[in-house]
Design an enzyme around this catalytic site. Sequence first.
Site, PDB file in Angstrom:
ATOM      1  N   SER A  82      86.861  26.400 -19.729  1.00  0.00           N
ATOM      2  CA  SER A  82      86.322  25.204 -20.357  1.00  0.00           C
ATOM      3  C   SER A  82      85.990  25.397 -21.841  1.00  0.00           C
ATOM      4  O   SER A  82      86.846  25.784 -22.619  1.00  0.00           O
ATOM      5  CB  SER A  82      85.100  24.765 -19.539  1.00  0.00           C
ATOM      6  OG  SER A  82      84.562  23.592 -20.032  1.00  0.00           O
ATOM      7  N   ALA A 400      74.228  14.933 -20.454  1.00  0.00           N
ATOM      8  CA  ALA A 400      74.103  14.605 -21.878  1.00  0.00           C
ATOM      9  C   ALA A 400      75.264  15.201 -22.677  1.00  0.00           C
ATOM     10  O   ALA A 400      75.721  14.632 -23.666  1.00  0.00           O
ATOM     11  CB  ALA A 400      72.772  15.127 -22.404  1.00  0.00           C
ATOM     12  N   ARG A 524      64.390  26.093 -17.668  1.00  0.00           N
ATOM     13  CA  ARG A 524      65.086  26.431 -16.428  1.00  0.00           C
ATOM     14  C   ARG A 524      66.043  27.610 -16.679  1.00  0.00           C
ATOM     15  O   ARG A 524      66.553  27.777 -17.802  1.00  0.00           O
ATOM     16  CB  ARG A 524      65.857  25.231 -15.876  1.00  0.00           C
ATOM     17  CG  ARG A 524      66.834  24.631 -16.844  1.00  0.00           C
ATOM     18  CD  ARG A 524      67.658  23.528 -16.207  1.00  0.00           C
ATOM     19  NE  ARG A 524      68.755  24.053 -15.417  1.00  0.00           N
ATOM     20  CZ  ARG A 524      69.917  24.493 -15.929  1.00  0.00           C
ATOM     21  NH1 ARG A 524      70.131  24.486 -17.222  1.00  0.00           N
ATOM     22  NH2 ARG A 524      70.849  24.938 -15.124  1.00  0.00           N
TER      23      ARG A 524
HETATM   24  C1  LIG Z   1      72.325  22.371 -20.831  1.00  0.00           C
HETATM   25  C2  LIG Z   1      73.749  22.333 -20.441  1.00  0.00           C
HETATM   26  O1  LIG Z   1      74.564  21.701 -21.129  1.00  0.00           O
HETATM   27  N1  LIG Z   1      74.090  23.009 -19.330  1.00  0.00           N
HETATM   28  C3  LIG Z   1      75.470  23.077 -18.846  1.00  0.00           C
HETATM   29  C4  LIG Z   1      75.779  24.479 -18.354  1.00  0.00           C
HETATM   30  O2  LIG Z   1      74.914  24.772 -17.279  1.00  0.00           O
HETATM   31  P1  LIG Z   1      73.702  25.831 -17.348  1.00  0.00           P
HETATM   32  O3  LIG Z   1      73.260  25.965 -15.911  1.00  0.00           O
HETATM   33  O4  LIG Z   1      72.690  25.207 -18.227  1.00  0.00           O
HETATM   34  O5  LIG Z   1      74.247  27.084 -17.948  1.00  0.00           O
HETATM   35  O6  LIG Z   1      77.125  24.528 -17.885  1.00  0.00           O
HETATM   36  C5  LIG Z   1      77.363  23.674 -16.752  1.00  0.00           C
HETATM   37  C6  LIG Z   1      78.785  23.891 -16.302  1.00  0.00           C
HETATM   38  O7  LIG Z   1      79.710  23.548 -17.283  1.00  0.00           O
HETATM   39  C7  LIG Z   1      77.081  22.221 -17.142  1.00  0.00           C
HETATM   40  O8  LIG Z   1      77.237  21.426 -15.997  1.00  0.00           O
HETATM   41  C8  LIG Z   1      75.654  22.092 -17.707  1.00  0.00           C
HETATM   42  O9  LIG Z   1      75.431  20.816 -18.172  1.00  0.00           O
HETATM   43 MG   LIG Z   2      84.997  21.581 -19.352  1.00  0.00          MG
END
Ligand SMILES: CC(=O)N[C@H]1[C@@H](OP(=O)(O)O)O[C@H](CO)[C@@H](O)[C@@H]1O
Ligand SMILES: [Mg+2]
Length: 562
Positions: A82, A400, A524
């Site tokens: 990604s 977001a 978190r």
């Molecule tokens: C704050 C933020 O943008 N967190 C992202 C990120 O997750 P985290 O658990 O915060 O690392 O990666 C995820 C997968 O792509 C996405 O779903 C999520 O929105």
């Molecule tokens: Mg992606």
Amino acid sequence: MSSSPTKSPKDAAHEHALLLNSIAEGANEYPKPEHVNFTYGTAGFRTLATKLPPVLFRVGLLAVLRSKRLEGATIGVMVTASHNPEPDNGVKLVDPSGEMLDPTWEAHATALSNCPTTESLISTFTTLATHLRVDLHQPANIVYARDTRPSGPDLIKALERGFSVFGESVKLNDLGITTTPILHYVVKATNDRTGEYGTPNIKGYNEKMSKAFKTLIGNRGPLAPLYVDCANGVGANALSDFTATLGEILPVHPLNTATTTQGALNHQCGADFVKTKQALPPSIQQSGVLAKPNTRACSFDGDADRIVFYYQHETKGTFRLLDGDKIAVMVAMFLGDLVVKAKLDEEHKLQVGVVQTAYANGSSTKYLTSRNIPVTCVPTGVKHLHHAAQRYDIGVYFEANGHGTVLFADHAIKALKSASPQSPDSANAIKNLLAFSELINQAVGDALSDMLLVEAVLAHRGWGASEWDAGYEDLPNRLVKVEVPDRNIFVAVDAERKLQYPLGLQDKIEDAMKKYDMGRSFVRPSGTEDCVRVYAEAKTTTEAENLAIAVTDLVKMASGQI
Ligand SMILES: CC(=O)N[C@H]1[C@@H](OP(=O)(O)O)O[C@H](CO)[C@@H](O)[C@@H]1O
Ligand SMILES: [Mg+2]
């Protein structure tokens, strides 16, 4: 494991021994590196590409097991990391409905990937097949694809080696280089026996969206030009294929399309860059294409499942972001209006609801609730949003960061198809709602489909970027990544809006919040990176920054760093 009725027990045992032998041969070619622990997380496996070949081999085994368990239903495998840097890569599985892998199987993926030796892999594979009651004689069907990363071909080779141990019982459909949402679409369409979802290939995807978009735009086109930052990734290919199908109604100008330039992927461009920096990609800044008032641009991420829009303020020239929250609000309001215009009878009334995470800007949530649009808050990660959205008749979900889509429940589609419109206006609204349900990817967030969704809504409203932006003003916010010795000591609850552990830390965060006008902050542990995330918003930029600093300090103190 049950054996096929046509085979003698001796033949079946022999066949099983051959299979295990074949797995052992493959496993010996892809030994697991020592001292690495793999986890199937929110986004599947994701790490430095050089570490991944043994994981891909094992994911190949698991994908086949899952398909055989589901009596040959088609399973998807996507090789991508990604928005991560180019040297990373990853892999995730897609279930027959086009949704993410069933969470109970995530643990099986993790278990297989961490078997340290060939012997332990054989034993874990056998245990899984037995406990999960997989009939290994069933056929299996797999669709797979990869993004543009240079490490892709080697990883695909390892994945295919995993498939190959099962011999001819596995049917493969290699989509080559394509976007994550197209892979999800093909999986869903392949498994849809009615054929209603669409033709299960890339051409079918383009034709379905193009037809729906043309219906929605009608004689409103050609629309104003749109600049699309493709993050130098696979979205560039998908966009050029799509626009060839679509024709002239949307003049698209693709930017950052250097898919084969080493190091270019996601570098200083793409949706994640724009959202986190809250700034234009330098290439777009320098090109000056946004200088003309009200010109819109959008950025995809590296596998084209996220999108954010932006433009420059007409007089001040400042950067204005239209992120996932802004998309969700505009789309939910618009679909809500269409539902009212459709005038369905009482028993078929449809409700539009929105699903967000704690990262949604407080202003967006306030805007929706004050207009009686129900909002659900769920933990981070698309699978949580997707499932919550399925509980609405029409469920709009967006993170977001721009990952999201709109789900139409089966009963909603049925109600729309069987409605007897009371007027030309209501007939038109029904026709448009059905066209939106065709345009929007029902399996997963999709940058290309969401781009068209936004363009169609803007065209219907007669809006440019600034009218869209005018709905509400985002509260200034900050997102901080804090590296801590052990992120597992942080346990979030209440859709991740509060911390349960370390004990006492939540009270301190709340005390800090009280010091700032409209202050809101939460902490978190990340599900994809080894860090803790601190989010803070407040009435002014300085207050948001100070709150973020104060809470970051509290996190560091709680983890013994200061
Ligand atoms: C704050 C933020 O943008 N967190 C992202 C990120 O997750 P985290 O658990 O915060 O690392 O990666 C995820 C997968 O792509 C996405 O779903 C999520 O929105
Ligand atoms: Mg992606």
